[in-house]
Enzyme design. Structure first.
Site, PDB file in Angstrom:
ATOM      1  N   LYS A 131       0.862  -1.189   0.000  1.00  0.00           N
ATOM      2  CA  LYS A 131       0.000   0.000   0.000  1.00  0.00           C
ATOM      3  C   LYS A 131       0.890   1.229   0.000  1.00  0.00           C
ATOM      4  CE  LYS A 131      -4.444   0.918   0.197  1.00  0.00           C
ATOM      5  NZ  LYS A 131      -5.590   0.065  -0.175  1.00  0.00           N
ATOM      6  N   ASP A 160      -6.880   4.190  -4.641  1.00  0.00           N
ATOM      7  CA  ASP A 160      -7.582   4.061  -3.361  1.00  0.00           C
ATOM      8  C   ASP A 160      -8.245   5.437  -3.167  1.00  0.00           C
ATOM      9  OD1 ASP A 160      -7.689   2.097  -0.848  1.00  0.00           O
ATOM     10  OD2 ASP A 160      -7.443   4.093  -0.013  1.00  0.00           O
ATOM     11  N   GLY A 173     -20.338   7.230   2.140  1.00  0.00           N
ATOM     12  CA  GLY A 173     -19.435   7.670   1.086  1.00  0.00           C
ATOM     13  C   GLY A 173     -20.198   8.096  -0.164  1.00  0.00           C
ATOM     14  N   PHE A 174     -19.468   8.638  -1.147  1.00  0.00           N
ATOM     15  CA  PHE A 174     -20.102   8.957  -2.437  1.00  0.00           C
ATOM     16  C   PHE A 174     -19.109   8.783  -3.578  1.00  0.00           C
ATOM     17  CE2 PHE A 174     -18.264  13.168  -3.335  1.00  0.00           C
ATOM     18  CZ  PHE A 174     -17.790  13.540  -2.083  1.00  0.00           C
ATOM     19  N   GLY A 175     -18.004   8.092  -3.291  1.00  0.00           N
ATOM     20  CA  GLY A 175     -16.965   7.912  -4.308  1.00  0.00           C
ATOM     21  C   GLY A 175     -17.182   6.649  -5.129  1.00  0.00           C
ATOM     22  N   VAL A 179     -16.432   3.474  -4.758  1.00  0.00           N
ATOM     23  CA  VAL A 179     -16.940   2.243  -4.152  1.00  0.00           C
ATOM     24  C   VAL A 179     -18.456   2.343  -3.961  1.00  0.00           C
ATOM     25  CG1 VAL A 179     -16.805   0.744  -2.123  1.00  0.00           C
ATOM     26  CG2 VAL A 179     -14.723   1.787  -3.046  1.00  0.00           C
ATOM     27  N   TRP A 195     -20.519   4.253  -5.550  1.00  0.00           N
ATOM     28  CA  TRP A 195     -21.137   4.272  -6.877  1.00  0.00           C
ATOM     29  C   TRP A 195     -21.359   2.848  -7.407  1.00  0.00           C
ATOM     30  CZ3 TRP A 195     -18.088   2.848 -11.316  1.00  0.00           C
ATOM     31  CH2 TRP A 195     -18.715   3.030 -12.547  1.00  0.00           C
TER      32      TRP A 195
HETATM   33  O1  2IT Z   1      -8.089  -1.463  -0.793  1.00  0.00           O
HETATM   34  C1  2IT Z   1      -7.970  -2.010  -1.903  1.00  0.00           C
HETATM   35  O2  2IT Z   1      -8.074  -3.226  -2.058  1.00  0.00           O
HETATM   36  C2  2IT Z   1      -7.685  -1.150  -3.060  1.00  0.00           C
HETATM   37  N1  2IT Z   1      -7.598   0.062  -2.901  1.00  0.00           N
HETATM   38  C3  2IT Z   1      -7.481  -1.736  -4.415  1.00  0.00           C
HETATM   39  C4  2IT Z   1      -6.084  -2.222  -4.584  1.00  0.00           C
HETATM   40  C5  2IT Z   1      -5.729  -2.690  -5.970  1.00  0.00           C
HETATM   41  O3  2IT Z   1      -4.552  -3.026  -6.158  1.00  0.00           O
HETATM   42  O4  2IT Z   1      -6.580  -2.737  -6.849  1.00  0.00           O
END
Ligand code: 2IT
Length: 446
Positions: free
Chosen positions: A126, A166, A237-239, A241, A243
């Site tokens: 990450k 992310d 949320g409204f992003g 995910v 959506w």
């Molecule tokens: O938290 C997650 O699994 C993501 N932000 C996606 C990570 C990815 O490599 O697609």
């Protein structure tokens, strides 16, 4: 908490002082897997637990850039390469003012088990920066992304580490990051996922986290011979995910009644469907990080400032925003209002006390590392397509995503069944751990 968990956590706390999100994520996993460790002397002898909580590598770097006024700005960039036992490091980049090492270590740690659950060969990583896109121009975002990649490029590669998006990193940012990588390396490779369709992106990747989390909930419902048909669903949320979840829940016959932002939540009794879902994309691309304009556009809906959607009566709640967005009081309010299922689409969206409340009330709780794994799963499928230099159709990707989410749910059932209840947290942690731990055993002390 068992004595062994306590003793182990003392050592992790001493080594990682003040990293509260990271310690929270570790403690949850250790609580689930301690019984497995106690039964398996090989894991203990090889110090798997001590090694698995230590990132393989942490990179921290300066990100200088020039804003539209000609002022020099300095942000801090990170990449946490957590575990590569089962594949190249894989996981998103988060650009948000709150980003720090504790948050990225928690996310990288979670990602390791999540990626293991997907059945695909991906390790955990990450990264991100404490960059706040609030009010920034498109050119400023581009310059920031270019400066970020000017350092990151030397640490990543299609067989080494493959970042993605992310919070705060969507298609636009991935485009700028990819462009800079390509210029620096003179190489067109699948170095990032979540790419544009024209340049190696997978169909369904934008929808994948929301679709996957809804498929996970569908699998939980199925164990009780139930479906989404007619269910009231609250989302936060409204992003991206939120959506994707709104699209799939609506398609399956559920009614989405809430979305939220840092400013409060929107309750839309008529259901958030059709053009209202499309409008979420507009809200996000405004860079304002507020959800209240929704009620100006759709005046039948109500806006509740500085409140969370968990006070609204629902059958299924799906947190889609950020870590620890749903606490014990929120869980109690949901339970009192008759909630039956929680599908956690945000990473560590619920506090440990909230999860305990759901477990005590025997409500099915799908933890993020299982329920939100659809995003990274389709990232894995994007990597496969890039390696083959080939594109699958939407139907092919969606079918594979469904199979993967069912597989993840099956693993939760296999390792988490406790009498007539399924503890999906234990199931996900144990299943995710075993695959990584066994791979670490096979590969020796590295
Ligand atoms: O938290 C997650 O699994 C993501 N932000 C996606 C990570 C990815 O490599 O697609």
């Amino acid at each position: 908490m068992s004595k062994n968990v306590d003793v182990f956590m003392e050592t992790v706390r001493a080594k990682n002082p003040g990293q509260k999100e990271f310690l929270q994520a570790v403690e949850e996993v250790v609580e689930s897997i301690m019984p497995i460790l106690d039964k398996n002397p090989n894991y203990k002898q090889a110090k798997i637990l001590e090694r698995i909580v230590e990132p393989e590598r942490v990179i921290m770097f300066r990100v200088p850039w020039v804003d539209d006024e000609g002022e020099i700005q300095v942000n801090r960039g990170f990449r946490v390469e957590f575990n590569s036992a089962i594949g190249p490091y894989k996981g998103g980049l988060r650009f948000h003012a709150s980003v720090n090492l504790s948050i990225l270590k928690f996310l990288g740690f979670e990602q390791t088990f999540k990626n293991s659950l997907t059945t695909l060969p991906m390790g955990g990583g990450k990264g991100g920066a404490d960059f706040d896109a609030h009010g920034k121009s498109d050119n400023e975002i581009m310059r920031f992304c270019q400066s970020f990649m000017a350092e990151l490029y030397r640490h990543i590669g299609p067989n080494t580490d493959v970042p993605a998006g992310d919070i705060g990193v969507g298609g636009r940012e991935i485009g700028y990051l990819f462009g800079m990588y390509k210029k620096l390396k003179n190489e067109f490779t699948g170095i990032l996922t979540g790419k544009g369709r024209n340049w190696g992106g997978s169909l369904i990747r934008p929808e994948a986290t929301g679709f996957g989390g809804t498929y996970f909930a569908q699998n939980m419902l199925k164990t009780k011979n139930d479906t989404f048909e007619g269910k009231i669903v609250t989302l936060s949320g409204f992003g991206n995910v939120t959506w994707g979840a709104a699209l799939k829940v609506t398609e399956l016959g559920g009614k989405v009644v809430t979305i939220s932002g840092p400013d409060g939540y929107v309750y839309d009794e008529d259901g958030i469907s059709g053009e209202k879902i499309d409008y979420l994309l507009e809200l996000r691309s405004s860079n304002n990080d507020i959800v209240s304009p929704y009620v100006e556009k759709f005046p039948n809906a109500k806006f509740y400032p500085n409140k969370k959607p968990w006070e609204v009566k629902c059958d299924i709640a799906m947190p889609c925003a950020i870590q620890n967005e749903l606490n014990e009081d929120d869980a109690k309010a949901l339970i009192a209002n008759g909630v039956q299922y929680i599908s956690e689409l945000s990473n560590m969206g619920c506090t440990p006390e909230a999860i305990k409340a759901f477990h005590s009330a025997k409500i099915f709780f799908g933890p993020g590392k299982a329920a939100n794994a659809g995003g990274v799963a389709v990232s894995g499928l994007e990597m496969s397509q890039n390696s083959m230099r080939f594109n699958w159709s939407s139907e092919e990707v969606d079918e594979k995503l469904k199979t993967i989410m069912k597989d993840i749910h099956d693993q939760c059932v296999k390792y988490g069944t406790e009498g007539d209840y399924i503890n999906h947290v234990n199931g996900a942690n144990i299943a995710g751990f075993i695959k990584v731990a066994d791979s670490m055993l096979d590969q020796g002390v590295v």
